[in-house]
Design a protein around this motif. Structure first.
Motif, PDB file in Angstrom:
ATOM      1  N   ALA A 501      37.600  41.512  29.057  1.00  0.00           N
ATOM      2  CA  ALA A 501      36.244  42.007  29.312  1.00  0.00           C
ATOM      3  C   ALA A 501      35.557  41.169  30.387  1.00  0.00           C
ATOM      4  CB  ALA A 501      35.433  41.972  28.017  1.00  0.00           C
ATOM      5  N   ALA A 502      35.756  39.853  30.350  1.00  0.00           N
ATOM      6  CA  ALA A 502      35.134  38.972  31.338  1.00  0.00           C
ATOM      7  C   ALA A 502      35.701  39.234  32.735  1.00  0.00           C
ATOM      8  CB  ALA A 502      35.347  37.522  30.939  1.00  0.00           C
ATOM      9  N   LEU A 503      37.028  39.299  32.848  1.00  0.00           N
ATOM     10  CA  LEU A 503      37.643  39.515  34.159  1.00  0.00           C
ATOM     11  C   LEU A 503      37.312  40.906  34.694  1.00  0.00           C
ATOM     12  CD1 LEU A 503      39.338  38.536  36.463  1.00  0.00           C
ATOM     13  CD2 LEU A 503      41.415  39.079  35.170  1.00  0.00           C
ATOM     14  N   ARG A 504      37.268  41.892  33.806  1.00  0.00           N
ATOM     15  CA  ARG A 504      36.901  43.245  34.236  1.00  0.00           C
ATOM     16  C   ARG A 504      35.473  43.274  34.782  1.00  0.00           C
ATOM     17  NH1 ARG A 504      37.728  46.092  29.680  1.00  0.00           N
ATOM     18  NH2 ARG A 504      39.833  46.781  30.260  1.00  0.00           N
ATOM     19  N   SER A 505      34.565  42.577  34.102  1.00  0.00           N
ATOM     20  CA  SER A 505      33.175  42.534  34.544  1.00  0.00           C
ATOM     21  C   SER A 505      33.045  41.864  35.905  1.00  0.00           C
ATOM     22  CB  SER A 505      32.320  41.786  33.514  1.00  0.00           C
ATOM     23  OG  SER A 505      31.011  41.576  33.986  1.00  0.00           O
ATOM     24  N   VAL A 506      33.724  40.728  36.065  1.00  0.00           N
ATOM     25  CA  VAL A 506      33.648  39.998  37.340  1.00  0.00           C
ATOM     26  C   VAL A 506      34.281  40.822  38.453  1.00  0.00           C
ATOM     27  CG1 VAL A 506      34.420  37.933  38.558  1.00  0.00           C
ATOM     28  CG2 VAL A 506      33.607  37.752  36.208  1.00  0.00           C
ATOM     29  N   ALA A 507      35.401  41.501  38.157  1.00  0.00           N
ATOM     30  CA  ALA A 507      36.057  42.330  39.167  1.00  0.00           C
ATOM     31  C   ALA A 507      35.174  43.494  39.594  1.00  0.00           C
ATOM     32  CB  ALA A 507      37.391  42.847  38.627  1.00  0.00           C
ATOM     33  N   GLU A 508      34.490  44.113  38.653  1.00  0.00           N
ATOM     34  CA  GLU A 508      33.590  45.219  38.988  1.00  0.00           C
ATOM     35  C   GLU A 508      32.445  44.730  39.872  1.00  0.00           C
ATOM     36  OE1 GLU A 508      34.173  48.208  38.620  1.00  0.00           O
ATOM     37  OE2 GLU A 508      35.531  48.472  36.924  1.00  0.00           O
ATOM     38  N   ARG A 509      31.952  43.533  39.608  1.00  0.00           N
ATOM     39  CA  ARG A 509      30.898  42.966  40.449  1.00  0.00           C
ATOM     40  C   ARG A 509      31.412  42.726  41.866  1.00  0.00           C
ATOM     41  NH1 ARG A 509      29.237  37.717  37.398  1.00  0.00           N
ATOM     42  NH2 ARG A 509      27.963  37.408  39.293  1.00  0.00           N
ATOM     43  N   ALA A 510      32.657  42.244  41.969  1.00  0.00           N
ATOM     44  CA  ALA A 510      33.234  42.005  43.293  1.00  0.00           C
ATOM     45  C   ALA A 510      33.475  43.312  44.040  1.00  0.00           C
ATOM     46  CB  ALA A 510      34.536  41.219  43.152  1.00  0.00           C
ATOM     47  N   LYS A 511      33.875  44.329  43.333  1.00  0.00           N
ATOM     48  CA  LYS A 511      34.105  45.634  43.971  1.00  0.00           C
ATOM     49  C   LYS A 511      32.789  46.268  44.420  1.00  0.00           C
ATOM     50  CE  LYS A 511      37.320  48.210  41.920  1.00  0.00           C
ATOM     51  NZ  LYS A 511      38.082  48.854  40.809  1.00  0.00           N
ATOM     52  N   ALA A 512      31.700  45.945  43.686  1.00  0.00           N
ATOM     53  CA  ALA A 512      30.389  46.497  44.029  1.00  0.00           C
ATOM     54  C   ALA A 512      29.661  45.648  45.070  1.00  0.00           C
ATOM     55  CB  ALA A 512      29.529  46.611  42.772  1.00  0.00           C
ATOM     56  N   GLY A 513      30.229  44.495  45.414  1.00  0.00           N
ATOM     57  CA  GLY A 513      29.600  43.640  46.416  1.00  0.00           C
ATOM     58  C   GLY A 513      28.416  42.848  45.899  1.00  0.00           C
ATOM     59  N   ASP A 514      28.449  42.439  44.642  1.00  0.00           N
ATOM     60  CA  ASP A 514      27.353  41.674  44.047  1.00  0.00           C
ATOM     61  C   ASP A 514      27.217  40.331  44.771  1.00  0.00           C
ATOM     62  OD1 ASP A 514      25.610  40.204  42.525  1.00  0.00           O
ATOM     63  OD2 ASP A 514      26.629  40.533  40.610  1.00  0.00           O
TER      64      ASP A 514
END
Length: 553
Positions: A501-514
């Motif tokens: 869950a943590a890695l998925r959340s961080v990856a989604e942020r990186a894909k969204a350009g956070d």
């Protein structure tokens, strides 16, 4: 019946709520700020009181000599014939202050305890470093290693006083040979790369014994560990790469095409660093042997196949085993490494000394003086003594407490956990070798699909904020922006789910350009460092800023 019938639970403070001023001390509740040791105390005091040095026996106390510390009517010490005062130090006597801080015992203990609270270790949580096998270190192992006779044994004791310790080494050697299907084992190498060198030196000795010392090439696949080519070069060989296929395994055709009279052998990692089993291993071994070479296998990933696959059945001639990986002895600061090397019948005559042997009901150490003709071909010695006794005791305890069925379950659960992570995240992160079939001990992802300007380092820093040590990054080199995750068998499904869950959340942020991910970590004791500057211009010496400040004034 519920123990907590009221249903009350302590809650964590809400992050970022309200305008909270910074603390005066720099501390954040239990996260205590700590200065460098050079910035604590001062250099003019010491935390320990010593008596002033007395003159040495045989000489009178002359002018300028240090006086003996005394009180009341205590007699002065007798003088020494060896010289006046501390003159025996001669030119090595300290002439200037050493500039080290003088700390009391409480200050020293608190300093290092506070620093230790900023460390991450396997006893704190999931440690996902790929190809490192960061598994739990059972406390039973520690208990056994601390028993008298193991913890206080000395390598120079007479052999008849250490029969129990030698029997432990002998038993562990037996099980390592049994589990790998090999003929013999050298127990003395200190760690993985040291074991690699041991194996390559045995290969060199075998080739020279056959009059084939002209073979100077070692072939190393792209999917092998990075220490393999370094070890071969250190041993005097030239290294040539063998490419990987699109599915992440050794290009067997390319390897066969390069074999010839100048090739000493191949160093191959199986399972490899892409997390895949080399299905053509037997075919590769046969081809190398037919060409007159030897096969070295990097056994760092043995945890994925222990109890299920015997490397000796695959044609391996030498393989090191990391006891701190497969057999759960501590990593790094928890204790010294240990990398025993198992050998095939072809290389056994050239294995190093010493080793333990049972003769007439007694355990003996076979060394240079006692090797005789039955081990005259040994290439020599890797270390001064006999290996890491504490690690041997822990590893044998682990093997005996698991048994054959338990060790088989170790590898099965390790592979299951890795595949659970791979398939749970392959819809979020790019898994370049996902289509190659089930992985073995580790799941491999790339940075493909992240927003422009974002890379693996940003995901790693984001994971720190989530309370996890980052996975292995940028390795293996065959994958751009590689992220290598190895869960081992000791992690529960709940622990894996939290990490996923943590890695998925961080990856989604990186894909969204956070943009906040570019400055992570935000909750760690220190902010993100300029890693390029730290690597190119490291500050390795502490300098007192006071003289600079005074000069500026």
């Amino acid at each position: 019946m519920s123990i907590n019938q009221s249903g009350w639970r302590p809650t964590a403070p809400e992050q970022g709520k309200g305008n909270v001023p910074a603390s005066v001390t720099g501390n954040k509740a239990l996260m205590l700020e700590e200065a460098l040791i050079f910035e604590i105390g001062d250099t003019h005091t010491t935390g320990v009181d010593f008596a002033s040095p007395s003159p040495l026996r045989g000489e009178g106390r002359g002018e300028g000599q240090p006086q003996a510390a005394s009180s009341g009517t205590a007699p002065h010490p007798t003088l020494s014939p060896e010289g006046r005062g501390l003159s025996r130090l001669g030119s090595v006597a300290r002439a200037n202050p050493i500039g080290l801080p003088g700390l009391s015992e409480p200050e020293t203990v608190r300093h290092y305890t506070r620093l230790s609270r900023q460390n991450y270790g396997i006893d704190l949580g999931f440690f996902p470093l790929g190809s490192c096998t960061m598994k739990h270190n059972p406390r039973l192992n520690e208990k056994m290693a601390r028993l008298p006779g193991f913890s206080d044994v000395h390598p120079l004791q007479p052999v008849d006083t250490v029969q129990g310790a030698l029997e432990v080494i002998h038993q562990l050697a037996h099980w390592l040979v049994t589990l790998t299907g090999m003929t013999s084992v050298a127990m003395s190498p200190k760690a993985g790369a040291h074991g690699e060198l041991c194996g390559v030196l045995a290969i060199r000795a075998a080739l020279e014994a056959k009059g084939e010392g002209h073979r100077k090439i070692i072939l190393v696949p792209e999917s092998a560990h990075g220490t393999n080519p370094a070890t071969a070069a250190f041993a005097g060989y030239s290294v040539e790469d063998i490419p990987a296929t699109a599915e992440g395994r050794v290009d067997t055709a390319a390897l066969k095409a390069r074999l010839g009279p100048d090739v000493a052998g191949v160093m191959i990692t199986n399972p490899n660093t892409c997390g895949l089993f080399e299905r053509d291993m037997r075919e590769i071994s046969n081809a190398v042997h037919a060409a007159g070479g030897f096969v070295y296998c990097d056994g760092a990933n043995f945890n994925a196949i222990v109890g299920r696959v015997r490397p000796g059945d695959l044609g391996i001639d030498a393989m090191h085993i990391n006891l701190h990986k497969t057999f759960s002895t501590p990593h790094g600061g928890g204790g010294p490494g240990s990398g025993p090397v198992v050998f095939s019948a072809a290389l056994t005559p050239y294995a190093p000394l010493p080793f333990v042997e049972k003769q007439d009901g007694q355990f003996v150490l076979v060394e240079e003086e006692t090797a005789g003709e039955h081990h005259a071909g040994s290439f020599g010695r890797m270390v001064a003594f006999h290996g890491q006794m504490g690690m041997f005791t822990r590893a044998l305890t682990y093997i005996l407490s698991h048994g054959a069925d338990g060790l088989r379950q170790v590898s099965e659960d390790a592979v299951l956990n890795a595949n659970y992570i791979l398939r749970s995240l392959d819809a979020t992160l790019d898994a370049p070798f996902g289509p190659s079939g089930p992985c073995m001990h580790e799941a491999l992802f790339s940075d493909s699909g992240l927003a422009e300007g974002f890379s693996t380092i940003d995901l790693a820093k984001g994971l720190i904020d989530e309370g996890f040590h980052p996975m292995t990054m940028y390795f293996p080199l065959v994958v751009h922006g590689a992220m290598l995750v190895e869960p081992t068998e000791t992690e529960s499904k709940a622990a894996l789910d939290q990490f996923i869950a943590a890695l998925r959340s961080v990856a989604e942020r990186a894909k969204a350009g956070d943009p906040s991910l570019k400055t992570a970590p935000h909750f760690a004791p220190r902010a993100r460092l300029d890693e390029t500057l730290a690597a190119r211009k490291p500050v390795l010496v502490w300098k007192d800023p006071a003289p600079l400040a005074q000069a500026a004034e």
